[in-house]
Design an enzyme around this catalytic site. Structure first.
Site, PDB file in Angstrom:
ATOM      1  N   ASP A 523       0.755  -1.183   0.206  1.00 35.94           N
ATOM      2  CA  ASP A 523      -0.043  -0.281   0.078  1.00 35.94           C
ATOM      3  C   ASP A 523       0.791   1.264   0.170  1.00 35.94           C
ATOM      4  OD1 ASP A 523      -2.224   1.285   0.137  1.00 35.94           O
ATOM      5  OD2 ASP A 523      -2.943   1.004   2.070  1.00 35.94           O
ATOM      6  N   GLU A 526       2.623   5.002  -4.056  1.00 34.60           N
ATOM      7  CA  GLU A 526       2.688   6.009  -5.043  1.00 34.60           C
ATOM      8  C   GLU A 526       3.947   6.877  -5.154  1.00 34.60           C
ATOM      9  OE1 GLU A 526      -1.061   4.591  -3.759  1.00 34.60           O
ATOM     10  OE2 GLU A 526       0.165   5.834  -2.671  1.00 34.60           O
ATOM     11  N   ASP A 599      -8.905   3.760  -2.231  1.00 38.40           N
ATOM     12  CA  ASP A 599      -9.979   4.149  -0.922  1.00 38.40           C
ATOM     13  C   ASP A 599     -11.068   4.921  -1.660  1.00 38.40           C
ATOM     14  OD1 ASP A 599      -7.673   3.311   0.650  1.00 38.40           O
ATOM     15  OD2 ASP A 599      -6.903   5.292   0.952  1.00 38.40           O
TER      16      ASP A 599
END
Length: 932
Positions: A523, A526, A599
């Site tokens: 997770d 990015e 999300d």
């Protein structure tokens, strides 16, 4: 030493902001993004470049691009390469041999995305031809591309396009047909010159950029690239994930579009509660666009570039304001803008949508073959509190007769957000916990993020610091940003040495408490930096080889995903297929695992937009994807949760997940009726696992996605072009979601001329029309296409692992010719032995009242063999008139009964269907079953 309190308060403020809602002002728009603002101000016809010195070198067409004016710092070098299956590759970069002025460095070219074996498909050019096309005064250089297609380099004005010789030399795709190409070249700031010549680069805006409180330096000045790409005879374009918007991309500029409309942004960001119907860029970026037209024709364009990108889809008449002559051939024009990098672009000729996906994945790789357990149901939450909570949740699934395969642990399972550790109080016996799940055939997934806690007592941080393995800030020091652990540094995954080192951390020796049934979740990759610009890393941070972060930002998560997947591969001594879920993605991510849409929120709009988001990922090579069932944020009403499970059961990746601030929402917490409905939805997924696994093997060998737009299967049906509320699972199932509260009816368009059969009731519906159906609470509408055969397993167990030797059911949906066919793929579900031929692949053909099982697996001389104990338990015939009483099985020369039986053994309703009971043939054998 500064006091910690202000920093902690700052972090709490940042994180509290992000969990509340999407904050538009925290993210840049095009006007606030210098390269985008500059590029959008350009006008058609502005390009002054023309090709010179055109020749063949190393099998490629090469040329030098020179400006007609004196604006150019150094020449540009162009190359065109031709590959098998009609793939054209265009590269444009600076001339690094040019001495005055020399380039201060080489521009970044993205490594480790294009398959090494793709280069072996190159067709070495032997000759070039010169033509004068369409009466132009300037000649064009023409290159043979494939049967029916040529690549054309137009000299003046400079343009590259593919022409379709079968349609009278009409254009298929072109680059720079509107002369918007621009290439800002690298330079070094000259202080004296800058003070004298403000226009050249004296303005600080050329050497730094500011957003809110952040300033990033630009040591080589602006280095953006922009150009127009046109798709001819197209009705719409799709692709360029990730955006929460429609499958067919809407125009962002042109008549009828708001003047402040934003381009589609590709810049990987940590976005909480993202907006629906927005061009805003989300967690991943794939610069692939696919066009599709009325004749069922598709084409594709892919730009391999890891810098921020902005893409305009230009509406009809967008260029009228410039007073230029409109292009005669119908087209959809697009405008591509990137902050840095080079032009490394691929043109795909199709001609069908499946062909484009095959061509794209021949460049970037086919999707990896997942383990069988990973395509079943996953249960996740931020966070399951402790080992007792894990044990209770696991037991409740059994108590309520709900199968599941994977239980997930989020960041709170660690010791102080130090990855590869366990909280000693909450999870004191992690191996025992995992072994209890494994005894039921279940697995566990733990989270491992890229931010490393800056704690000298943490061995991973200490080792990374000593080895110099972190990304550096612009001054050369280890970059220090804020994420879940607080002060954190980020591993420089672009460096293969660091990726290899990271992979070693997943060994059982290094990841203490891990077992063979534990897999990984990446997770925040990015990367997410809570106190960074746009909640990410500064663009002037430095990577291996002094590459600026702005040049590779969108690929950071890809390299982290790659390193983690390869780590699990090392752990399993090369024969255990990794399972790694990643939030960030890039071209090639399909080779390393699955992704999800991030999300999302518990509302009907996010349920609705999950379908085009997953479809777009599939078109872009990422077949193994899904959305958080129920929505990550918020508390879904029971009806929404049930509808999400019913739809999510058909996602390629099927996982429920929720934020820590939401109410617990395990399937049994919403009353008996809703528990039953959720149970039935999950049962449908487990029943269809043989079909899904067969589709994942198809994706693994061809790139064709598991979940498909209707127009991929019905490419000439114009009604399907704008339909992204329904989708195909493979070529045999059509699923229509229900996206409104208390819906009474569902409108379902069934394409084609053949019948469709309700998978629960067997009721037949005509193709080629829209049906108004009752919205039943038991399920979302789902139909099997006439002419197909779907394999099922109808005995329900605790997990997929326990279903391995269970018998199969074949559901045969007959078409108007009373015929059907389908396939079944089986292997051991976990290893790479299938690559050595250890698998079963059967084709089932029903015609003239006879079902035939045909072997599709090549004969293997290797030692690797795979056998199955499973037999065929039932054969269901939809669209077959009752009457026959017996069927003959050959070569056994045995008879078996034909009778009426239920379509669904669990939760089904409706009339009985013709069923061949207990043929008891081995699923792996050759046989025929003839209805007498």
């Amino acid at each position: 030493m500064k006091p910690l309190a202000p920093f902690i308060l700052s972090l709490l403020f940042l994180t509290s902001q992000t969990v509340l809602s999407f904050k538009r002002e925290e993210f840049r728009n095009c006007h606030q993004t210098p390269f985008c603002k500059r590029a959008r101000s350009r006008y058609p016809g502005a390009c002054t470049l023309t090709p010179h010195s055109i020749s063949i070198s190393n099998g490629d067409l090469t040329a030098t691009l020179l400006s007609k004016t004196d604006e150019q710092i150094r020449p540009l070098i162009l190359s065109l390469s031709v590959y098998q299956d009609g793939i054209l590759r265009l590269k444009i970069d600076e001339d690094y041999n040019h001495p005055d002025p020399p380039a201060p460095k080489r521009r970044f070219q993205v490594p480790d995305v294009v398959l090494p074996e793709f280069e072996s498909n190159k067709l070495w050019l032997q000759r070039l031809s010169t033509e004068t096309v369409d009466g132009e005064s300037s000649p064009s250089t023409v290159v043979y591309l494939s049967d029916g297609y040529d690549a054309v380099l137009r000299h003046d004005p400079f343009e590259i396009y593919i022409r379709d010789k079968k349609s009278g030399n009409q254009k298929l795709i072109s680059l720079n047909s509107h002369q918007l190409f621009d290439f800002e070249q690298l330079r070094v700031k000259q202080e004296k010159q800058d003070s004298d010549n403000n226009e050249d680069s004296g303005s600080d805006d050329n050497w730094e950029e500011r957003f809110r409180s952040h300033t990033d330096t630009r040591p080589y000045g602006p280095q953006s690239i922009s150009f127009d790409v046109s798709f001819y005879n197209a009705e719409f374009v799709s692709g360029i994930p990730e955006h929460a918007t429609s499958l067919a991309l809407k125009p962002t500029r042109g008549p009828g579009v708001e003047k402040d409309s934003e381009p589609y942004r590709l810049f990987n960001l940590d976005v909480f509660e993202y907006l629906n119907e927005s061009p805003f860029g989300l967690y991943g970026s794939i610069p692939l666009m696919i066009s599709h037209g009325k004749e069922g024709r598709s084409a594709g364009f892919f730009w391999l570039n890891a810098a921020e990108m902005q893409i305009d889809v230009l509406g009809d008449g967008w260029d009228a304001e410039y007073g230029i002559e409109l292009v005669k051939q119908k087209s959809i024009d697009t405008f591509w803008m990137s902050e840095a990098g080079i032009v490394d672009a691929f043109f795909f000729v199709g001609p069908g949508p499946k062909d484009v996906v095959k061509q794209y994945t021949s460049v970037t790789g086919r999707p990896s073959m997942p383990q069988l357990f990973s395509i079943a149901y996953h249960q996740c939450r931020w966070n399951y509190r402790d080992e007792e909570d894990v044990e209770n949740v696991d037991a409740k699934f059994d108590e309520h007769d709900i199968p599941y395969d994977v239980l997930w642990l989020d960041i709170e399972h660690t010791d102080g957000k130090r990855y590869f550790t366990w909280d000693p109080v909450l999870f004191p016996n992690p191996e025992e916990m995992q072994k209890k799940l494994a005894a039921k055939g279940r697995h566990m997934v733990t989270i491992v993020d890229p931010h490393i806690k800056r704690d000298d007592s943490f061995r991973v941080h200490k080792e990374a610091t000593e080895k110099g393995y972190y990304v550096r800030d612009a001054s050369g020091k280890d970059f220090d940003g804020w994420c879940w652990p607080g002060s954190s540094s980020y591993l420089d995954m672009v460096n293969p040495e660091i990726r290899s080192w990271w992979g070693d951390k997943f060994s059982y020796e290094n990841y203490v408490g891990s077992t063979p049934s534990l897999y990984i979740w990446n997770d925040m990759n990015e990367p997410s930096v809570f106190n960074g610009p746009e909640v990410s890393m500064p663009r002037d941070a430095l990577h291996h080889g002094d590459i600026e972060h702005r040049e590779l930002h969108n690929a950071y998560g890809y390299y982290f995903h790659m390193a983690t997947s390869n780590g699990l591969l090392k752990r399993g001594v090369g024969n255990d297929r990794p399972f790694v879920l990643s939030r960030a993605f890039f071209p090639g991510s399909q080779r390393y695992g699955s992704v999800w849409t991030g999300d999302n929120t518990a509302d009907w709009d996010h349920l609705r937009v999950s379908v085009p988001m997953i479809l777009t990922l599939g078109l872009s090579g990422i077949s193994f994807s899904g959305a958080d069932v129920g929505g990550f944020f918020g508390n879904p009403e029971p009806e929404l949760l049930v509808r999400w499970y019913q739809l999510g059961a058909f996602y390629p990746f099927f996982r429920a997940h929720a934020h820590q601030d939401t109410k617990r929402r395990e399937p049994w917490l919403f009353g008996e009726k809703n528990t039953r409905l959720i149970r039935e939805a999950i049962h449908v997924r487990y029943m269809l696992l043989p079909y899904f696994y067969t589709l994942f093997r198809e994706a693994n060998t061809t790139g064709i996605p598991v979940m498909r737009p209707l127009w991929m299967e019905f490419p000439s049906d114009e009604i399907t072009f704008s339909n992204d509320e329904a989708f195909m699972v493979g070529s045999s199932l059509l699923v229509q979601g229900i996206y409104t509260e208390r819906a009474k009816y569902a409108s379902v368009y069934l394409p084609g001329k053949e019948l469709w059969y309700d998978i629960r009731t067997g009721a037949a519906y005509k193709g080629g029309k829209t049906h108004k159906l009752e919205a039943k609470e038991e399920s979302v509408p789902a139909f099997q296409r006439a002419g197909t055969i779907i394999p099922r397993k109808d005995r329900l167990r605790r997990s997929s692992t326990q279903m391995v030797n269970d018998p199969y059911t074949l559901v045969i949906a007959l078409n108007s010719s009373q015929a059907a066919e389908g396939e079944l793929y089986i292997d051991d579900g976990k290893s790479y032995e299938f690559l050595q031929g250890a698998y079963i692949h059967r084709r089932f053909v029903f015609a003239n009242g006879k079902l035939t099982s045909i072997n599709l697996a090549p004969s293997s001389s290797s030692k690797s063999q795979f056998s199955s104990k499973s037999i065929l338990e039932r054969i269901i015939l939809l669209g077959y008139s009752p009457g026959p009483k017996n069927a003959l099985i050959e070569p056994a020369n045995q008879k078996t009964e034909v009778e009426l039986g239920p379509l669904m053994l669990q939760g089904g309703r409706g009339s009985s269907v013709v069923t061949i009971r207990k043929p008891a043939v081995q699923v792996s054998d050759d046989w025929t079953i003839k209805i007498l």
